[in-house]
Motif scaffolding. Structure first.
Motif, short mmCIF file in Angstrom:
data_model
loop_
_atom_site.label_atom_id
_atom_site.label_comp_id
_atom_site.label_asym_id
_atom_site.label_seq_id
_atom_site.Cartn_x
_atom_site.Cartn_y
_atom_site.Cartn_z
N ARG A 1 -21.21 93.58 -29.66
CA ARG A 1 -20.14 94.22 -30.11
C ARG A 1 -18.63 93.24 -30.11
NH1 ARG A 1 -19.66 99.77 -28.14
NH2 ARG A 1 -19.26 98.79 -26.13
N PHE A 2 -18.78 92.36 -29.02
CA PHE A 2 -17.41 91.36 -28.94
C PHE A 2 -17.74 90.30 -30.10
CE2 PHE A 2 -16.65 92.36 -24.25
CZ PHE A 2 -15.75 93.13 -24.78
N ARG B 1 -19.41 90.40 -32.94
CA ARG B 1 -19.10 90.91 -34.22
C ARG B 1 -17.61 91.04 -34.48
NH1 ARG B 1 -21.88 96.12 -34.53
NH2 ARG B 1 -23.17 95.14 -32.91
N LYS B 2 -17.06 91.52 -33.35
CA LYS B 2 -15.59 91.61 -33.57
C LYS B 2 -14.81 90.58 -33.86
CE LYS B 2 -12.54 94.56 -30.76
NZ LYS B 2 -12.24 95.15 -29.37
N ALA B 3 -15.27 89.43 -33.03
CA ALA B 3 -14.69 88.14 -33.05
C ALA B 3 -14.57 87.42 -34.40
CB ALA B 3 -15.40 87.07 -32.13
N GLU C 1 -11.35 89.31 -35.29
CA GLU C 1 -10.27 89.55 -34.50
C GLU C 1 -10.37 88.35 -33.73
OE1 GLU C 1 -10.02 92.75 -31.92
OE2 GLU C 1 -10.58 94.15 -33.85
N MET D 1 -9.95 86.76 -30.08
CA MET D 1 -10.36 87.27 -28.81
C MET D 1 -9.38 86.83 -27.92
SD MET D 1 -14.36 86.78 -27.91
CE MET D 1 -14.82 85.37 -28.72
#
Ligand SMILES: [Zn+2]
Length: 81
Positions: free
Chosen positions: A55-56, A58-60, A63, A65
């Motif tokens: 999840r991190f 993909r978010k990265a 977004e 971090m």
């Protein structure tokens, strides 16, 4: 002789968990993996960790971090280069 990594306490982990996370299993294999996750606390913990990590990651892509998280992930990740 010093080992840098703990030996994996569950052999099923690599065998089932990675393809399960990648949704790369047949129905029968998926059922087997889910059953194993019910029985094995190690794999359950590892599974949660992998899901969070994905999840991190993909978010990265979209977004930025927080630096402390970036550092944490960098410590876990095998260098790609
Ligand atoms: Zn296991």
């Amino acid at each position: 002789m010093a080992l840098s990594f703990e030996p994996d306490p569950c052999a099923k982990c690599e065998e089932l968990l990675q393809p399960y996370l990648d949704r790369d299993l047949s129905d029968a294999e998926r059922v087997q993996a889910e059953k194993h996750l019910d029985d094995c606390s190690y794999c359950r913990k590892r599974y949660k960790f992998e899901v969070e990590l994905r999840r991190f990651v993909r978010k990265a892509v979209v977004e930025e971090m927080p630096p402390d998280l970036k550092q944490k992930l960098a410590a876990l990740r095998t260098p790609l280069l």
